[in-house]
Design a protein around this motif. Structure first.
Motif, short mmCIF file in Angstrom:
data_model
loop_
_atom_site.label_atom_id
_atom_site.label_comp_id
_atom_site.label_asym_id
_atom_site.label_seq_id
_atom_site.Cartn_x
_atom_site.Cartn_y
_atom_site.Cartn_z
N GLY A 57 43.40 42.84 35.31
CA GLY A 57 42.16 42.20 35.42
C GLY A 57 42.13 41.93 37.24
O GLY A 57 42.83 42.88 37.96
N ALA A 58 41.50 41.10 37.64
CA ALA A 58 41.15 40.75 39.05
C ALA A 58 41.21 39.26 39.08
O ALA A 58 40.75 38.49 38.40
CB ALA A 58 39.95 41.31 39.68
N ALA A 59 41.89 38.95 40.30
CA ALA A 59 41.83 37.25 40.66
C ALA A 59 40.70 37.24 41.89
O ALA A 59 40.46 37.87 42.73
CB ALA A 59 43.22 36.98 41.36
N VAL A 60 39.85 36.05 41.34
CA VAL A 60 38.93 35.68 42.36
C VAL A 60 39.32 34.36 42.87
O VAL A 60 39.43 33.18 42.24
CB VAL A 60 37.69 35.66 41.52
N ILE A 61 39.50 34.27 44.30
CA ILE A 61 39.88 33.03 44.82
C ILE A 61 39.02 32.53 45.84
O ILE A 61 38.50 33.23 46.76
CB ILE A 61 41.54 33.25 45.88
N LEU A 62 38.58 31.21 45.75
CA LEU A 62 37.38 30.86 46.37
C LEU A 62 38.14 30.29 47.74
O LEU A 62 39.03 29.36 47.49
CB LEU A 62 36.56 29.86 45.68
N GLY A 63 37.48 30.58 49.03
CA GLY A 63 38.06 29.91 49.93
C GLY A 63 37.60 28.63 50.19
O GLY A 63 36.46 28.38 49.58
#
Ligand code: GLY
Ligand code: MN
Length: 458
Positions: A57-63
């Protein structure tokens, strides 16, 4: 490596000037201009390790978002760790299947100039960061739709973002009580809301937590991180030496705090890692007392717990000392018990040891030295391995099952005697090396005789 017993030697003025110049020179290296604190390859390596963990999958990191009020913008620690990018409203997507990363960022030159963000983050963000693709923030939705449509598992941190002076686990506990489960509030964290929206908008996609994956990586410091922590530690050690030289009866606690902060910032630190803790007299039982509202009296014993932050990395140091520079027999007794335990642990730390093995080893060392462990001073002592130190002062991750090279943590034995208005804590920040440990915050006088000698140098 136990170097905490090094004796203080008198420093001549000329030597002092040279060492001040050397310190400035030495720090200049860490403060190089550019958008990233470390080399691009350092961040690329971290993202690659995360990709290994999320190959499906993919990791989505909010800044972090822009601050309200007159506070500077600060990036959250997980985002900083994976990208080095310090700009508001950015989102990082680490794609474990394609093994590439995407940065969603809309940054105007004016906004960058206003926040002091290096302009190459505007003109050439991919070149400046080493992140393969940089796209306008408005394209995030389409990118997430594409990932969800292609059957990606969507990873995102479930734990709250960690900003300077925050510690994610403690923040989570505080928000649960004050906000999430509060019947008169009930809001979710930003991460909780994001997870909920991902679930609602992409009902077929599996959404999983990646906080612990990133935290596991953060637990082991790289050589570059260790180097920056070393520099941060020098600033803290130097500031403590200045405080110890200045302290005297009649000085308000707030002056001690101000002096520490002044010397840290003068040497290039950004901020303190946490508010300055100063416990004296009746405040010893409150181990994090921070009001700085006493005037220090002749005969008082002080526990001062402060550390600087340099480029996002923190250091944790506690020093205990008599305000008048002379230990009473009782102050000496409790102080030396605490120091003995602390020094014995520093002498033992090495990869492969568990906390229990260190504890047993400390006991064995002290018994061999003929120390009477049956005194109230030894019986009161608690602590030892306290917490990891890094991007947060109580850095992410549970205490180690087994010590490993690259771990950085605080060793902080302490004891409190409320009936006697007394408390003691000795704390250094320690790095586990390939075959032992390095006391990063070595250089503060710690032996009773050394403290007394040092404090005479007004
Ligand atoms: N430096 C504060 C603490 O470790 O709790
Ligand atoms: Mn600590």
């Amino acid at each position: 490596m136990n170097t905490s017993t090094i004796r203080e030697t008198p420093v001549r003025p000329a030597l002092r000037l040279i060492s001040a110049a050397a310190l400035i020179f030495f720090l200049a290296g860490a403060l190089a201009a550019g958008p990233l604190v470390f080399e691009k390859s350092e961040y690329a390596g971290r993202r690659a390790r995360l990709m290994d963990k999320i190959a499906d999958g993919a990791a989505v990191i909010l800044g972090a978002q822009p601050p309200a009020g007159y506070h500077p913008f600060v990036q959250s620690n997980d985002f900083l760790y994976l990208s080095g990018v310090e700009a508001p409203n950015a989102v990082l997507v680490v794609d474990g299947k394609r093994r590439e990363s995407l940065l969603f960022l809309t940054l105007t030159e004016r906004a960058a100039r206003n926040d002091g963000i290096p302009l190459d983050l505007v003109s050439d963000p991919a070149g400046a960061t080493g992140i393969e693709r940089v796209l306008p923030a408005a394209e995030l939705t389409a990118a997430l739709e594409r990932l969800a449509g292609q059957g990606y598992v969507l990873y995102t941190p479930f734990m709250p973002e960690e900003l300077p002076r925050e510690c994610s686990t403690e923040k989570w506990r505080a928000l649960q009580t004050a906000m999430i489960t509060n019947p008169w509030d009930g809001r979710l964290t930003r991460e909780g809301q994001f997870k909920k929206l991902l679930g609602e908008r992409f009902p077929k996609a599996e959404v999983r937590d990646c906080s612990s994956m990133i935290w596991e990586m953060r637990t082991i410091k790289s050589a570059a991180e260790a180097d920056l922590l070393r520099k941060c530690a020098r600033i803290g050690v130097n500031a403590y030496r200045e405080v110890l030289k200045a302290v005297r009866p009649g000085m308000p606690e707030h002056e001690l705090a101000a002096l520490f902060e002044y010397h840290c910032k003068k040497a290039g630190a950004g901020d303190l890692a946490y508010y300055a803790i100063i416990c004296s007299a009746e405040n010893h039982p409150y181990l994090h007392y921070y009001k700085h509202d006493r005037i220090l009296q002749d005969g008082d014993f002080v526990v001062m717990d402060c550390g600087p932050d340099l480029k996002g990395y923190d250091i944790d140091i506690t020093v205990s000392f008599p305000v008048n520079g002379r230990f009473t027999p009782r102050q000496q007794e409790i102080y030396e018990a605490c120091l003995a335990v602390h020094k014995a642990s520093l002498g033992l730390y090495k990869p492969g040891l568990s906390a229990d093995m260190v504890k047993a080893g400390v006991r064995e060392i002290l018994e061999k030295q003929g120390t009477n462990l049956d005194t109230d001073a030894f019986k009161q002592l608690s602590g030892g391995f306290g917490h990891y130190v890094g991007l947060a002062v109580h850095d992410v991750g549970r205490g180690p099952a087994v010590l490993r090279p690259g771990m950085v943590f605080a060793n902080e034995p302490l004891a409190v005697f409320p009936a006697e208005n007394l408390g003691v804590r000795v704390e250094n920040t320690v790095l586990i090396t390939a075959d032992g440990c390095e006391n990063l915050t070595d250089g503060i006088p710690r032996e009773v005789r050394d403290i007394e000698e040092f404090m005479k140098k007004k």
